[in-house]
Structures are given as C-alpha cells and as structure tokens.
Design a protein around this motif. Structure first.
Motif, mmCIF file in Angstrom:
data_model
loop_
_atom_site.group_PDB
_atom_site.id
_atom_site.type_symbol
_atom_site.label_atom_id
_atom_site.label_comp_id
_atom_site.label_asym_id
_atom_site.label_seq_id
_atom_site.Cartn_x
_atom_site.Cartn_y
_atom_site.Cartn_z
ATOM 1 N N MET A 1 0.992 -1.228 0.072
ATOM 2 C CA MET A 1 0.117 -0.018 0.082
ATOM 3 C C MET A 1 0.972 1.172 0.186
ATOM 4 N N PRO A 2 1.348 1.575 -1.199
ATOM 5 C CA PRO A 2 2.236 3.022 -1.332
ATOM 6 C C PRO A 2 1.493 4.031 -0.696
ATOM 7 N N GLU A 3 1.937 4.700 0.131
ATOM 8 C CA GLU A 3 1.215 5.742 1.130
ATOM 9 C C GLU A 3 1.390 7.138 0.347
ATOM 10 N N ALA A 4 2.349 7.276 -0.492
ATOM 11 C CA ALA A 4 2.659 8.520 -1.182
ATOM 12 C C ALA A 4 3.147 7.916 -2.652
ATOM 13 N N PRO A 5 2.917 9.084 -3.648
ATOM 14 C CA PRO A 5 2.548 10.424 -3.572
ATOM 15 C C PRO A 5 1.198 10.634 -3.580
ATOM 16 N N SER A 6 0.169 10.074 -2.736
ATOM 17 C CA SER A 6 -1.139 10.483 -2.848
ATOM 18 C C SER A 6 -1.299 11.980 -2.296
ATOM 19 N N PRO A 7 -2.286 12.616 -2.442
ATOM 20 C CA PRO A 7 -2.670 13.822 -1.992
ATOM 21 C C PRO A 7 -2.665 13.866 -0.662
ATOM 22 N N PRO A 8 -1.904 14.714 0.203
ATOM 23 C CA PRO A 8 -1.886 14.644 1.758
ATOM 24 C C PRO A 8 -3.100 14.993 2.607
ATOM 25 N N ALA B 1 2.481 7.947 -10.805
ATOM 26 C CA ALA B 1 3.026 7.465 -9.763
ATOM 27 C C ALA B 1 1.720 7.024 -8.874
ATOM 28 N N LEU B 2 1.615 5.625 -8.695
ATOM 29 C CA LEU B 2 0.767 5.066 -8.138
ATOM 30 C C LEU B 2 0.506 5.180 -6.355
ATOM 31 N N GLY B 3 -0.605 5.407 -5.786
ATOM 32 C CA GLY B 3 -0.837 5.469 -4.528
ATOM 33 C C GLY B 3 -2.116 4.594 -4.038
ATOM 34 N N TYR B 4 -2.236 3.503 -3.227
ATOM 35 C CA TYR B 4 -3.102 2.912 -3.118
ATOM 36 C C TYR B 4 -3.303 2.263 -1.794
ATOM 37 N N GLY B 5 -4.427 1.792 -1.446
ATOM 38 C CA GLY B 5 -4.670 1.050 -0.184
ATOM 39 C C GLY B 5 -6.065 0.413 -0.020
ATOM 40 N N VAL B 6 -6.259 -0.676 0.663
ATOM 41 C CA VAL B 6 -7.362 -1.421 1.024
ATOM 42 C C VAL B 6 -7.941 -1.251 2.289
ATOM 43 N N PHE B 7 -9.290 -1.177 2.312
ATOM 44 C CA PHE B 7 -9.813 -1.158 3.808
ATOM 45 C C PHE B 7 -9.962 -2.534 4.323
ATOM 46 N N HIS C 1 -11.997 -4.636 5.728
ATOM 47 C CA HIS C 1 -13.079 -5.773 5.394
ATOM 48 C C HIS C 1 -12.781 -6.293 4.003
ATOM 49 N N ALA C 2 -11.865 -5.681 3.113
ATOM 50 C CA ALA C 2 -11.516 -6.180 2.184
ATOM 51 C C ALA C 2 -10.201 -6.875 1.897
ATOM 52 N N ALA C 3 -9.589 -6.734 2.771
ATOM 53 C CA ALA C 3 -7.984 -7.313 2.888
ATOM 54 C C ALA C 3 -8.136 -8.745 2.571
ATOM 55 N N GLY C 4 -6.969 -9.220 1.866
ATOM 56 C CA GLY C 4 -6.678 -10.554 1.834
ATOM 57 C C GLY C 4 -7.687 -11.542 0.970
ATOM 58 N N GLY D 1 9.541 -2.575 4.330
ATOM 59 C CA GLY D 1 8.766 -3.444 5.281
ATOM 60 C C GLY D 1 7.435 -3.700 4.851
ATOM 61 N N ASN D 2 6.793 -3.172 4.029
ATOM 62 C CA ASN D 2 5.615 -3.124 3.485
ATOM 63 C C ASN D 2 5.216 -4.390 2.674
ATOM 64 N N GLU D 3 5.064 -5.518 3.314
ATOM 65 C CA GLU D 3 5.017 -6.905 2.580
ATOM 66 C C GLU D 3 4.113 -6.962 1.716
ATOM 67 N N SER D 4 2.693 -6.430 2.302
ATOM 68 C CA SER D 4 1.522 -6.953 1.442
ATOM 69 C C SER D 4 1.603 -5.984 0.427
ATOM 70 N N SER D 5 2.233 -4.743 0.468
ATOM 71 C CA SER D 5 2.076 -4.039 -0.897
ATOM 72 C C SER D 5 3.265 -4.554 -1.861
ATOM 73 N N LEU D 6 4.214 -5.104 -1.617
ATOM 74 C CA LEU D 6 5.314 -5.686 -2.255
ATOM 75 C C LEU D 6 4.724 -6.874 -2.746
ATOM 76 N N ALA D 7 4.043 -7.703 -2.275
ATOM 77 C CA ALA D 7 3.291 -9.017 -2.590
ATOM 78 C C ALA D 7 2.431 -8.729 -3.759
ATOM 79 N N LEU D 8 1.547 -7.514 -3.758
ATOM 80 C CA LEU D 8 0.868 -6.948 -4.582
ATOM 81 C C LEU D 8 1.163 -6.794 -5.854
ATOM 82 N N VAL D 9 2.348 -6.033 -6.024
ATOM 83 C CA VAL D 9 2.855 -5.586 -7.220
ATOM 84 C C VAL D 9 3.776 -6.742 -7.716
#
Length: 226
Positions: free
Chosen positions: A1-8, A124-130, A132-135, A166-174
C-alpha cells in the motif's frame, strides 16, 4: 500500500449520486455499477465522489491498525472533501475507488499522481485496501483495472509504485501483478515524521499484466450481478 505520493490530508467527477452510508455503497443490486469506469469479475472502479465522505472515512477509521505506519488516508469529512477535490480538480492526478460488484461497497482506493505527458507519459501510484476487503484479492483485481485504464484511455506508458521495504503486503501485490523492481531510493518520502526509504516498482504498457481482463460493462439501466 504505497502511502505516497497520494494527496496529503488537509485541516484528501463531483457527479450527482445518492448518498452512501458507512456500511453501504452507492446502491445495491441493479444500481451497484453506477459510475463504473471498468468492471472485473468481482469489482469495478469508479471516480471519487464528494458524497462518498461518510462511507470512506468510516472505513478509514475502521482500518487504522491495518494502515499504520504505511498509510494515512483522510478520516474526517473535512479531510476527505479536501483530498477528493484535489483528485477531481488537479489535471496531474486522478483517483479511483475499488468497489464490490455485488453491493457497490468501497473496498479500497487507487490514485495516479504526478502524471506527466510528452515523452514520459508516466504516473505514480498510491493505493490502499480497507480492512473488510483485505486478503480477498479485490485490490489485485482493482489495480489491474486501473493499470489497463491508464495504458488505454489515459494514454500513459509507465506506472511507478514506491513502496517501503517493510510493507510486505504491498510488495506482494505488485509482484503478483507483474511489476518489476527498478531501484531503491533512500530517504525518498517524508512519512509519519521521518524520511523513508522506498523500493521503486514499475510496469509499462509493453509488460505482461497478470490480472483478469475487464468485463463488458452493462448497458445503462441494465441489472447488475445477482
């Protein structure tokens, strides 16, 4: 889940639509695909709407433990409005919500930031899962829809995801979708009070995207999936 460069977040197609609640989407059943840009087997993507604030912020608050220390999405109505307006009004950014086909509920978000035209044609991508939908594989499908849309109608050639090591879930996704590791950027982004190292993962239009093909979109007014 890359946290940036999403709008802050600020004290993050404003089309008319019915309101949404914390546990619902823009409608269920036949209305679930309203506003869909691309549709997959289990998800669809659509643009942010200003009236998504209640649902989005409730899901962000419920997902705090999942997101920290990687992500800091808006958790109040005022923060969401400022965040969404930037994605809707800034021509160098665009944002998509990944929603479940069955009920329209928001599963996650994917933003393309810093879009450059000309010879670069990159974003540049920024993304995240909520939570209830994780996994459940919904973000992999949704990110595939966004990548194909970016390389199709948006006319981009390259998408980059900068991810903390250290963001293993995001690395696994890409990795799952076929991105390649291009490099390591020390002290790349200022997040949670410090400059953080990031790995740079990239996919281009010539590379194989390992994600389901989009499905034909229903005609306006047609019923959605059961």
């Amino acid at each position: 889940m890359p946290e940036a460069p999403s709008p802050p977040p600020v004290p993050g197609d404003p089309a008319a639509a019915s309101g949404t609640g914390a546990n619902g989407g823009p409608g269920a059943g036949s209305g679930a695909l309203i506003g869909a840009i691309a549709v997959g087997p289990r998800t669809f993507i659509r643009h942010y709407r200003l009236d998504d604030a209640a649902q989005y912020t409730a899901l962000a608050r419920e997902s705090t433990r999942l997101h920290r220390p990687w992500l800091f999405p808006p958790r109040t109505g005022a923060e969401y409005t400022a965040y969404a307006r930037r994605l809707l009004e800034d021509p160098t950014r665009t944002g998509y919500l990944v929603c479940g086909r069955a009920d329209g509920r928001i599963a996650g978000f994917i933003n393309i930031n810093n879009m450059v035209q000309g010879a670069f044609l990159s974003g540049a991508l920024g993304y995240g899962v909520f939570a209830h939908a994780a996994g459940r594989g919904l973000m992999a499908e949704g990110l595939g829809l966004v990548v194909r849309h970016a390389f199709g109608p948006l006319g981009l050639h390259r998408l980059e995801a900068n991810i903390q090591p250290g963001n293993e879930s995001s690395l696994a996704l890409v990795r799952r979708l076929g991105f390649r590791l291009e490099g390591f950027s020390p002290d790349f982004l200022f997040i949670d009070g410090a400059w953080r190292d990031h790995e740079r993962w990239v996919i281009t239009a010539e590379m194989e995207l390992r994600a389901p093909q989009p499905q034909p979109q229903p005609e306006p007014g047609a019923a959605g999936p059961d």
